[in-house]
Every structure is written in C-alpha cells, then in structure tokens.
Design an enzyme around this catalytic site. Structure first.
Site, mmCIF file in Angstrom:
data_model
loop_
_atom_site.group_PDB
_atom_site.id
_atom_site.type_symbol
_atom_site.label_atom_id
_atom_site.label_comp_id
_atom_site.label_asym_id
_atom_site.label_seq_id
_atom_site.Cartn_x
_atom_site.Cartn_y
_atom_site.Cartn_z
ATOM 1 N N GLU A 157 1.802 5.664 10.427
ATOM 2 C CA GLU A 157 1.570 6.732 9.450
ATOM 3 C C GLU A 157 0.085 6.771 9.090
ATOM 4 O OE1 GLU A 157 4.320 5.320 6.522
ATOM 5 O OE2 GLU A 157 6.024 5.738 7.828
ATOM 6 N N LEU A 201 6.886 10.392 8.774
ATOM 7 C CA LEU A 201 6.993 9.338 7.758
ATOM 8 C C LEU A 201 8.369 8.672 7.867
ATOM 9 C CD1 LEU A 201 6.114 9.852 3.960
ATOM 10 C CD2 LEU A 201 6.943 7.797 5.058
ATOM 11 N N ALA A 202 8.509 7.771 8.829
ATOM 12 C CA ALA A 202 9.820 7.191 9.089
ATOM 13 C C ALA A 202 9.651 5.872 9.832
ATOM 14 C CB ALA A 202 10.675 8.158 9.907
ATOM 15 N N GLU A 203 9.756 4.774 9.116
ATOM 16 C CA GLU A 203 9.495 3.477 9.739
ATOM 17 C C GLU A 203 10.577 3.078 10.727
ATOM 18 O OE1 GLU A 203 9.181 4.097 6.528
ATOM 19 O OE2 GLU A 203 7.041 3.782 6.131
ATOM 20 N N PHE A 258 2.048 -0.693 4.607
ATOM 21 C CA PHE A 258 1.980 -1.832 3.684
ATOM 22 C C PHE A 258 3.222 -2.683 3.898
ATOM 23 C CE2 PHE A 258 -0.927 0.965 1.442
ATOM 24 C CZ PHE A 258 -1.847 0.103 0.876
ATOM 25 N N GLY A 278 5.405 -3.861 1.975
ATOM 26 C CA GLY A 278 6.633 -3.469 1.285
ATOM 27 C C GLY A 278 7.363 -2.310 1.945
ATOM 28 N N PRO A 289 12.479 -0.216 5.773
ATOM 29 C CA PRO A 289 13.247 0.808 6.491
ATOM 30 C C PRO A 289 13.315 0.515 7.997
ATOM 31 C CG PRO A 289 11.761 1.839 4.923
ATOM 32 C CD PRO A 289 11.413 0.361 4.954
ATOM 33 N N HIS A 312 3.092 -3.192 -2.555
ATOM 34 C CA HIS A 312 1.856 -3.207 -1.774
ATOM 35 C C HIS A 312 1.251 -4.608 -1.666
ATOM 36 C CE1 HIS A 312 2.252 1.047 -2.802
ATOM 37 N NE2 HIS A 312 1.361 1.339 -1.881
HETATM 38 C C1 LIG Z 1 8.866 3.716 3.049
HETATM 39 C C2 LIG Z 1 7.450 4.027 2.736
HETATM 40 N N1 LIG Z 1 6.570 4.166 3.742
HETATM 41 C C3 LIG Z 1 5.276 4.421 3.475
HETATM 42 C C4 LIG Z 1 4.841 4.548 2.199
HETATM 43 C C5 LIG Z 1 3.376 4.808 1.916
HETATM 44 N N2 LIG Z 1 3.198 6.157 1.382
HETATM 45 C C6 LIG Z 1 3.097 6.371 0.061
HETATM 46 S S1 LIG Z 1 3.046 7.991 -0.310
HETATM 47 C C7 LIG Z 1 3.149 8.433 1.316
HETATM 48 C C8 LIG Z 1 3.178 9.888 1.686
HETATM 49 C C9 LIG Z 1 4.290 10.599 1.002
HETATM 50 O O1 LIG Z 1 4.240 11.946 1.325
HETATM 51 P P1 LIG Z 1 5.233 12.992 0.664
HETATM 52 O O2 LIG Z 1 6.639 12.531 0.811
HETATM 53 O O3 LIG Z 1 4.898 14.315 1.215
HETATM 54 O O4 LIG Z 1 4.893 12.928 -0.900
HETATM 55 P P2 LIG Z 1 3.513 13.254 -1.630
HETATM 56 O O5 LIG Z 1 2.756 11.970 -1.734
HETATM 57 O O6 LIG Z 1 2.804 14.289 -0.858
HETATM 58 O O7 LIG Z 1 3.875 13.711 -3.006
HETATM 59 C C10 LIG Z 1 3.208 7.307 2.123
HETATM 60 C C11 LIG Z 1 3.251 7.319 3.588
HETATM 61 C C12 LIG Z 1 5.799 4.394 1.176
HETATM 62 N N3 LIG Z 1 5.453 4.505 -0.119
HETATM 63 N N4 LIG Z 1 7.085 4.141 1.463
#
Ligand SMILES: Cc1ncc(C[n+]2csc(CCOP(=O)(O)OP(=O)(O)O)c2C)c(N)n1
Ligand SMILES: [Mg+2]
Lengths: 379, 325
Positions: B30, B59-61, B84, B86, B90, B130
């Site tokens: 990501e 966005l999918a681990e 990170f 944490g 997933p 984190h």
């Molecule tokens: C399972 C997971 N993977 C990665 C992250 C790191 N991370 C935090 S916010 C984010 C992007 C989220 O995007 P979106 O769902 O569009 O929400 P937005 O931040 O735009 O409100 C990521 C990859 C996380 N918090 N949780």
C-alpha cells in the site's frame, strides 16, 4: 423502498477516466448546488427549518475550526499526529445529524464531525492523537463507538450490532463509516454479505474522498462504489458529499428504511480530502494542486453560507457570532490540550482484563517498585 | 564502495539491487509506488522499474499475501510491504495457513520465496497499532523464517539475502531506527542472513537483543563499562531459525544471560532462548536467564511508551539482578 434507487448499469466503467475526481454524474443526489442554490430531488424531499439550516452551518463551521486548531497543535508538537477532516465536514455532519439518539455510529479515525454531532468532547478525540488514551470517550453514553484504526474492522461490528438491534426488536439502526480504500478489505465485503443475508438494520456510509493515503480510487474499484451494493443485494446511492442537505436527506432515508426492516443501504458520499491524509503525509508527492483548486469550488461550507446569505436565512451578525464561537472553541481546545494531564503509568495494567490476572497484578507491583526506586535516587 | 547510509536508505538500495539482479522480483504494498511508502523505503523504485514491478496494491493485506502466493507459484519473488506491524493481521491467515505451509504440503514442489517486510516496534509516538512487536506469532509458525535487522549494512545485505532465499522470510525493520546511520560497503562479503553476531565483546554478562533493542543493549554496555562491568552484546539477527551457538559460547564464559526485546515477555523470544540456554549451558550458569521486555499489556498510548519499552536503565537493572545471584 422507492426512495433509494438500485442502479446496476455501469455508468462509468473506469471512474474518473474522462473527468477525474469530478462529480456531475446523473446518479449524484444533490439538494444544494456548489453555488448554493437549493434544488429538489424527486426521491429525497427534505423539510428543514431555517433554524435547522443555521444549526447545520454552525456545525460545519465549528468542526472545521476544531480541525484547524488540531492541525496547528500538531504542528507545534502538542499532538503526535492529526487526521484532518478538511473538505469532508458536510458528509460527516449530514450523516451525524441524520442519526436518532438511539442509533449507534461506528466511526473510522477521521469522523470528528460525526463525533461532534454525538456530543463527544473534542478534547476526548484530541486525547487519542496526543497519545494520552487509546479510547477517549464513553462509546455507550455517546452512542458513538470508539475510533477504529484498522481499516474496515468496524463495518463488521456495526453489522453485528445491527443484528443485535434486530433481535431485540429495537427501532434503531447502526451507521458504519468507512473510506473508499476500505472497500477493498475482505472484512468490509464480509460485512456487506452478513448485512444483506440477515437484512440487518445497518447503513454503510462510505466517504469516497478519492484517496486512500496516496492511492486513488481507481486502484480500489473499476465501478462507482455505490454500484457495488447491487451485487450484495441492497440499494446503493451516491450523494454529493459536499452537500450537507443531500447527505442529511439520503442518510435519513437509509436509516429509516433500516429501522423499518428493509435492511441495509450503501451510501457513497462523493467528496474530497482537501488536506493531507494525516499531518505525517505529503500529498504533493502524489496529486496535483490543480485538483484541490477544483474541489475548493465545491467547498461544503461556502455553499451553505451562500445559500443562507442569498435567502436571508442568516445575516452577517449570525456568521460573525459563529466565527466568535469558533474562536472560543479553538481557545478551549488549545488550553485543554496544553493542560491535559499525562496518564499514570500504572493505567496500562488496569483495564487489560475485566478480572485482573495474578501475573499482571505482579507485573504492576514490579512496575511500581521499579519506578519508586528512581524516586529514591533523586532524594 | 563504502557509504554512510541510514537504515531506510540502505533498504532502498538493497531493494534496488535485488530488482536489478532478478527480473522476477516484484514489490507489492500500500502506497509503495508513487509515494515511495509511508517511510519512503521504496522511494524512486516505481519510477525506475515501472508500475508492474512496484505495485501500489488495493487496500487489502489478505490480498497482498494471497496473490503473492499465486505469483510465487508462477516463479515470481514477491516482496510484500505491510505498512505497519499492527496491520499484518488481515494477512495473518494467508501467512500462517498458506505461505508457511505450502512448501511442506507440496513436498517441496511449490517453493514460496516470499518476503514480508514489516516495520516493527515502538518508540515513534504513534497512535494505536503502529508500534507492535508481533515476531513471536511468526516465529511460532513452522515454515516461516523471521529476521530482524539493526544496522544499515545488515539492512542492505539482509533484504537482498531474504529475497534470494528459497523460503518465506518475515523481514522485520526497526522503524524507530530507520534514520540511524552506519557504513555500508557494497563490495564486502556479507555475513549469512540466518546467523547471530557478537557486536561487543565482554566478560561479565551476555546481553541478547535484535532489531531496535540492539542499540539499547549497546548503550547499556557503554554505561555498564563506566561502572567497571563488561557486557557482551549479541545481535541475534535471526529469530527463526535461532542461531544460538555464539550465545552458548558466550554464556559458558560469562555465566549470565539477559534477553531484551520490546515484545511482551510472556511467551516471547526470550522464553525460548532462556529454555535453550538453560538446557545447553546449565552447568555454566551463575544466574537464571533474565528477560527484559514489554509488559503483558496492549501497547500503551504513546505518552506511556517510554515507561513500557525496555530502555538502558531496565537493561542495567536486569544486569544488576543477574550479577546479584
Ligand atoms: C488494515 C490496515 N491497513 C493499513 C492501514 C494504514 N492506513 C491507514 S489509513 C489508510 C488509508 C485509508 O483510506 P480510506 O479507507 O479511503 O480512508 P481515508 O483515510 O481516506 O479517510 C491506510 C492504508 C490501516 N490503518 N489498517
Ligand atoms: Mg479515502
């Protein structure tokens, strides 16, 4: 349920291919144009009093003022990080004000505007970003769940909560917040399957702010997000997320449908993250400034202000009083942040279990004795 | 040939080298492409190697690791970044039930040369999820190899060795040390990936650490030396498999052993090490093997992380207790 159209036809197979990140699709529900002109939508009549309109403006302005202050506090080293809601105020306030007191909201980490509508003290939200607390407020008393940082996890919680409401015969609904990026998570897709299968009274409120950190929506979906709902078997609707009235009307309708047993709805609030992902992020690395300029023309607060001014629903005195209230709020947030006490170290041991374990009790004692040994040194 | 690099930059150069050496290396994660990763570890790589080799994933681990399995079956060498520590969970199902077991299930017909890069550990003042140290979950899973680097040179070589390795490697990066500098000689012959290393000689107590805690252990050794105590510090480097022969040699001389990690002590790496040291060096031990680690609590809010994380004083306290037996 006629209010919520179910669209299956693909209007824009690669969203943004011809008009990147711009609304204007026929499916977009709008009640207030970017210029502040009130328009009607056949499926979403909205009855709001002048007082309610002024109240919505006040919400939007105060939430933005809070956000600006928090960003400043982070810059000054008082917060570890801040996730700004800039640009998404209308989506959040509209959704939050659509909730009934007994409905339960399940936020991500950015829903400060919804927190505001649920009466959560901004300082409680700030405490998370200052590193003082991992929870912050009473989720039951506020009917506003704790922030959930792991992307998408809360959508299943909301669905299960809704299943509980359903079993209890409660006339309430759950409102699950999620981002556009979150729609890629397996758990979010499971939540939608469960919600559909059990006709759970849950509404999925997705703020499509066009980005998941640096990754544009095109990387998450080849169809407009609201159209995915059809595949799960419930209605999907795309609303102008910068139009607080449309968001209010659409979310109200979806929650009403859920409460009366018609099952879930997916709402895609089409909006834009006007700031960085968080204060740690640098959006100049992945998007053009011109994009932001275009979205500034759709600013959610400016359009309501234009409407209120043009119609005479609010005058200069009103706007001045909201500004003054914003400054007071900002001052209270600043002072409260600076005066926020650090947590006691022993707190880390105190809430791990409902029934403390002997081993953890022992570690707590060891921790206390260890730190006391330093105090002895200093005397 | 020798450059002074940060750990982050050394990883970046190591990844670049691995991609140059083997066209089958594919980076997935990501925000790793255009942004270069939230820690900029992949900075510039998409620009130079293209979007097909440095993939900004959805966005999918679970997706990242699950598709890595399929790509590995087609002969690719996926290098997956988990943003990170944490957020690895997933993907945990894919890692534990598939990535780790496929080699055994297929009796070696399906090798899984997948690298899972995870910035791990605390100390950066972050919000929840984190700052975790999940290494024991992976070390407890047969079929995975787990390493943690602590220096720019190990970062530079280690990432290349992990990518070249035929088995899945969980590659733990000490995120709070990303900006620490050190010499990297790109013409040197690197130490093997799965080996521990004595990083400071000493006679009184053997102190074991890995990843971010190596620096803490070295600082403790420095402070102890001022008080006339000589600590031998070993950077474990590999968590699974463990390479304890240098540890046994050391403990046979010192008779005392302290293991340091950020992860909670209960069932952490220190527990396994204490058992093995006791089994192997029982007659040399003057004191029980002591562990310094996180408490058995969730990682605390950042205002409390200094009190949660092992630091120089807690290492020295354990050293004192060991010497007090
Ligand atoms: C399972 C997971 N993977 C990665 C992250 C790191 N991370 C935090 S916010 C984010 C992007 C989220 O995007 P979106 O769902 O569009 O929400 P937005 O931040 O735009 O409100 C990521 C990859 C996380 N918090 N949780
Ligand atoms: Mg988003």
């Amino acid at each position: 349920m006629t209010a919520l159209q179910q669209t299956t036809e693909v209007v824009d197979p690669v969203p943004g291919a011809d008009a990147p990140h711009l609304p204007g699709q026929p499916d977009l529900v709008q009640l207030l144009t970017p210029e502040g002109e009130r328009v009607e939508h056949p499926d979403y009549p909205l009855d709001v009093s002048d007082e309610e309109l002024r109240g919505l403006y006040r919400d939007l302005a105060l939430v933005r003022r809070w956000d600006v202050e928090a960003t400043a506090l982070q810059r000054q080293g008082e917060l570890g990080i801040w996730a700004s809601l800039l640009g998404q105020e209308a989506a959040q306030v509209g959704a939050g004000r659509a909730l009934a007191p007994d409905d339960m909201a399940f936020p991500t980490y950015r829903e400060h505007g919804v927190a505001w509508t649920r009466g959560v003290d901004p300082l409680h939200v700030i405490s998370l970003f200052r590193g003082v607390d991992q929870g912050g407020w009473d989720p039951v008393a506020r009917a506003f769940n704790l922030y959930t940082v792991v992307i998408g996890a809360q959508t299943l919680h909301a669905t299960g909560y809704a299943m509980g409401l359903q079993r209890d015969g409660a006339e309430s609904a759950a409102l699950a917040f999620l981002g556009d990026g979150a729609t890629s998570q397996g758990e979010v897709n499971e939540a939608m399957i469960w919600a559909a299968t059990f006709a759970a009274p849950v509404v999925f409120f997705c703020q499509n702010n066009q980005y998941a950190i640096s990754v544009p929506i095109e990387r998450q979906s080849r169809v407009p997000l609201f159209q995915r709902a059809a595949g799960f078997g419930f209605p999907g609707v795309r609303v102008d997320g910068n139009d607080v009235l449309a968001v209010l009307a659409v979310t109200r309708a979806a929650l009403a449908a859920a409460r009366e047993g018609s099952g879930p709805t997916f709402i895609e609030a089409f909006t834009y993250r006007m700031g960085a992902h968080t204060t740690s992020d640098d959006p100049t690395r992945y998007r053009l400034a011109s994009e932001l300029e275009e979205w500034k023309l759709r600013d959610p607060i400016a359009r309501l202000k234009a409407h209120l001014s043009r119609t005479g629903i609010a005058d200069a005195d009103f706007f001045a009083s909201v500004d003054a209230e914003g400054d007071e709020l900002a001052a209270r947030i600043r002072q409260g942040t600076l005066e926020m006490p650090d947590p006691a170290g022993t707190e880390i041991f105190d809430h791990v279990y409902a029934e403390q374990t002997p081993e953890l009790a022992r570690q707590r004692e060891e921790f206390v004795a260890y730190h006391a040994s330093f105090e002895g040194d200093q005397q | 040939m020798t450059e002074t690099l940060t750990i982050g930059k050394a990883l970046n150069l190591g990844l670049r080298k691995a991609m140059e050496d083997d066209a089958k290396v594919v980076l997935m994660g990501e925000d790793i492409g255009k942004l270069g990763g939230v820690f900029r570890i992949t900075d510039g790589l998409q620009k130079d190697f293209g979007e097909a080799r440095v993939v900004d994933t959805p966005l999918a681990e679970a997706g990242i690791l699950g598709t890595a399995v399929g790509l590995a079956m087609r002969g690719y060498r996926p290098v997956c970044e988990i943003q990170f520590d944490g957020f690895v969970f997933p993907a945990y199902n894919q890692i534990v039930t598939q990535v780790a077991k496929i080699h055994a299930r297929s009796r070696g017909k399906l090798p899984m040369p997948i690298v899972i890069r995870i910035p791990f550990g605390g100390g950066i003042g972050a919000v929840e999820h984190h700052s975790e140290s999940p290494e024991a979950y992976f070390a407890h899973t047969a079929g995975l190899k787990v390493v943690a680097v602590s220096t720019p040179a190990d970062a530079y070589w280690g990432i290349q060795q992990a990518i070249a390795a035929p088995d899945p490697v969980v590659f733990l990066e000490p995120k709070r040390r990303y900006w620490e500098k050190g010499a990297v000689d790109s013409a040197a012959t690197p130490d093997p990936l799965f080996g521990s290393r004595v990083v400071r000689g000493g006679d009184d107590v053997t102190v074991l650490a890995y990843g971010p805690m190596v620096k803490t252990a070295l600082q403790a050794a420095e402070a102890a030396a001022e008080e006339g105590r000589s600590l031998e510090v070993i950077d474990l480097r590999t968590i699974s498999p463990l390479d304890l022969d240098p540890v046994f040699d050391s403990v046979r001389r010192t008779g005392r052993c302290v293991v340091v990690h950020e992860a909670p002590v209960t069932l952490g790496l220190g527990a396994e090490i204490a058992a093995r040291v006791t089994e192997t060096c029982f007659h040399s031990l003057e004191a029980p093997v002591l562990r310094v680690g996180g408490y058995d609590t969730p990682y605390p809010p950042s205002k409390l992380e200094e009190e949660y994380l092992p630091d120089l004083d807690r290492v020295l306290d354990a050293v004192d207790r060991s010497l007090g037996f």
